[in-house]
Structures are given as structure tokens and as C-alpha cells.
Design a protein around this motif. Structure first.
Motif, short mmCIF file in Angstrom:
data_model
loop_
_atom_site.label_atom_id
_atom_site.label_comp_id
_atom_site.label_asym_id
_atom_site.label_seq_id
_atom_site.Cartn_x
_atom_site.Cartn_y
_atom_site.Cartn_z
N ILE A 233 -4.55 0.78 -1.61
CA ILE A 233 -5.08 -0.44 -2.70
C ILE A 233 -6.96 0.38 -2.50
O ILE A 233 -7.83 -0.11 -3.55
N ASP B 127 0.76 -1.39 0.24
CA ASP B 127 -0.20 0.05 -0.13
C ASP B 127 0.68 1.29 0.33
O ASP B 127 0.81 2.46 -0.86
N HIS C 169 -4.24 -6.67 -4.50
CA HIS C 169 -2.72 -6.38 -4.60
C HIS C 169 -2.42 -7.57 -5.40
O HIS C 169 -1.17 -7.51 -5.77
#
Length: 328
Positions: free
Chosen positions: A307, A158, A260
Motif C-alpha cells: 500500500i 498488501d 487500506h
């Protein structure tokens, strides 16, 4: 702890613990300090909220304490850390469990603040962790600690994303330290599960390293991302939630790792190995609360890009995410 306080020249100490942790180690710490010629009194933390913090601050003032020694789990450590920071006296961390990285970080989370996430406190002057004491704590606490460390797989990703999208500062060294901690815990999952001293030591060192990573970064960025936002969102929706911080972070990590495009299956399996919950049922949380938390998680720290983006997840997207990862 006596030698440590003597080395720094402290003469008065306030020992902060919970009722149970006083029996486990707090009383022993007071005796050790007194035997070392350091006058010590104790303060019991009951709720882990801002009222406890203010009470400890008052005790520090009345005693004119030169150091605060926090003896206990996450709640006790955070209260002692924040109170000592606000009273402007040093803090020594003596954890009795390894349930999250607060034992070494400069951040604290206490109830009753206007923010449902960690706030700045201070870094411990020293961390004194007895592997035997920590090994005697319920296994659930070790599993929770693993969840908090494994979460760094997502929080670092992140952070890197925020650097790319928002040109936010990204520190390679702090990020690498956090990722190494997650890697070592995952590699030693079986040893940690079995309570082997080598595994416990690895987890402790990983938790401490995460605290160091935050100190280097100057914030909790390398150790707190979308998975932590999910955890805090759950707690915001249900203040009386029973599952531990690291347990919630672990489940959040599974889902955010999927977003992710990380190996979320491996993360889930390692969490299962250490006995950490990987589903809503195991967390003791209704599926609808998981979905709701996912939809509001991005609002927990709107200044922190992850994200989840700036708009967050729709209810439909949240449901699909929770289902595809087996959380609900």
C-alpha cells in the motif's frame, strides 16, 4: 523432544539457547535427550547476530550434530534455524515464548546481515511448545505475538494489492490461513490477556499456522507486508531499539490498516486488550522516528509492492497518518 529425536533416529544433538532460556528449559531439554540415549551439547546465543550463527555452525561441525534444537525466544530460534539451514542439518523448534511467528516459519532475522528483513532459512522438522512454559514468560511476549499475528490483516491485503497491480502470484489458501489466524487471535484477545490456557493455545496455533502459510506460499508474503517494513525501518534507524518485533508490527498494522481502509480502530482496540503498545510513547519511540520510518519503509523491500507504493509516503503524509491513528 526425546521421543521426537528417537523417532527420527538422531544420535547427536546440539541444543541452542540463551542464557536465561537455558535455565528455563534448555537444561531440561539436554537432560531429556541424554536420558533418551541421545548425546547432546549446548551452545549459548548472546547477541542474536551473524557471529552467533557462525559459532553455532562451528559447533554443529565439531559435534557432527545430526539435529539442532532451538530452545528459546525469537532471537534464539532464528539463530538456530539459520545456522542449521546453512549447516544442512534438521532443526527442531522449542519456543519458550510466543512473541512472533518465527517459531514455525521458514524465515529468519538476525543482526549483521546486509538485509534488515527476514531471509530464507528452513522450516522446523517439529515444533514442541509447552503451554505452561510459554505461559510463565512475561505477558509482554504474548502481546507481541498477538501483534505479529494481527498484522496478517494488512500483509494479506498488501499481497492481494500486489497481485492486482503487479500481477504477482497470490495464493488464496495461504492467504486464508494467515487471515484466519489473525481473526482467531482477535476473537480470543481477552483469553490471551488473562493468560488462560485456551487463549495461549490459540495464539500458539495461530503463530504456527502463519509459519505454515509461508511454507505454502513459498515466501513470507502472506505474513509480512507494509507493517513489517515499518517495523524493520524502525530497527534500521535505531539498531538498539528496545521494543519487540511484534510490538512494532502491531503499531505498523494500525497505520497501514488505515491506508487500506480496514477497521483500524478495531485492530487498535484488540491490541490494547492484550496489552500491546498502540502509540509511539508506549513503544518508547520518539514521534519523529515513527515519521521517518514511515517515509523509508517502502525501501526496505523495494521488490515487494504494498500500500506504500513505489514512492512511499512524504513526510507530511506520514505525520498525518501517525496523528490520525493516534500513534503520535
Amino acid at each position: 523432544v526425546g521421543d521426537c529425536c528417537m523417532d527420527f533416529g538422531f544420535e547427536k544433538a546440539l541444543v541452542v539457547s540463551g542464557a536465561k532460556t537455558y535455565e528455563v528449559a534448555g537444561g531440561r531439554v539436554i537432560k531429556i535427550l541424554m536420558d533418551s540415549g541421545i548425546y547432546a551439547e549446548h551452545s549459548i546465543v548472546s547477541r542474536g547476530d551473524i557471529e552467533d550463527v557462525n559459532e553455532v555452525i562451528n559447533r554443529i561441525s565439531r559435534l557432527d550434530a545430526e539435529v539442532v534444537v532451538g530452545v528459546g525466544g525469537g532471537k534464539v530460534i532464528d539463530v538456530a534455524k539459520l545456522a542449521s539451514y546453512r549447516a544442512q542439518v534438521p532443526f527442531i523448534s522449542v519456543p519458550t515464548s510466543a512473541s512472533h511467528d518465527g517459531i514455525a516459519s521458514p524465515m529468519a532475522v538476525v543482526k549483521g546481515l546486509d538485509k534488515p528483513h527476514s531471509i530464507r532459512a528452513q522450516t522446523p522438522l517439529a515444533i514442541i511448545a509447552d503451554v505452561d512454559v510459554i505461559s510463565s514468560a512475561p505477558r509482554r511476549f504474548l502481546a507481541s505475538g498477538c501483534g505479529d499475528v494481527v498484522a496478517k490483516c494488512v500483509s494479506v491485503r498488501d499481497w492481494k494489492l500486489a497481485h492486482k497491480v503487479k500481477d504477482e502470484y497470490y495464493g488464496e489458501y495461504a492467504a486464508s490461513l494467515a487471515l484466519m489466524s489473525a481473526k482467531l487471535v482477535m476473537e480470543n484477545a481477552s483469553l490471551i490477556r488473562d493468560g488462560v490456557s485456551e487463549g495461549i493455545r490459540t495464539l500458539l496455533e495461530a503463530l504456527i499456522s502463519c509459519g505454515v502459510a509461508m511454507c505454502i506460499a513459498g515466501s513470507s508474503r502472506p505474513c509480512s507486508g507494509s507493517e513489517h517494513m515499518f517495523s524493520h525501518a524502525l530497527e534500521l534507524l535505531d539498531p538498539g531499539i528496545k521494543c519487540l518485533h511484534g510490538e512494532r508490527c502491531g503499531v505498523g498494522t494500525i497505520m497501514m490498516a488505515y491506508l487500506h481502509d480496514l477497521d483500524w480502530v478495531e485492530i487498535r482496540d484488540k491490541l490494547r486488550t492484550v496489552g500491546a503498545p498502540t502509540t509511539a510513547k508506549e513503544l518508547g519511540v520518539p514521534p519523529e522516528l515513527i515519521v521517518k520510518a514511515l517515509t523509508i519503509a517502502h525501501k526496505i523491500r523495494p521488490e515487494r509492492y504494498t500500500i506504500l507504493g513505489e514512492g512511499g509516503l512524504t513526510k507530511g503524509a506520514a505525520e498525518r497518518l501517525a496523528k490520525v491513528t493516534g500513534v503520535i
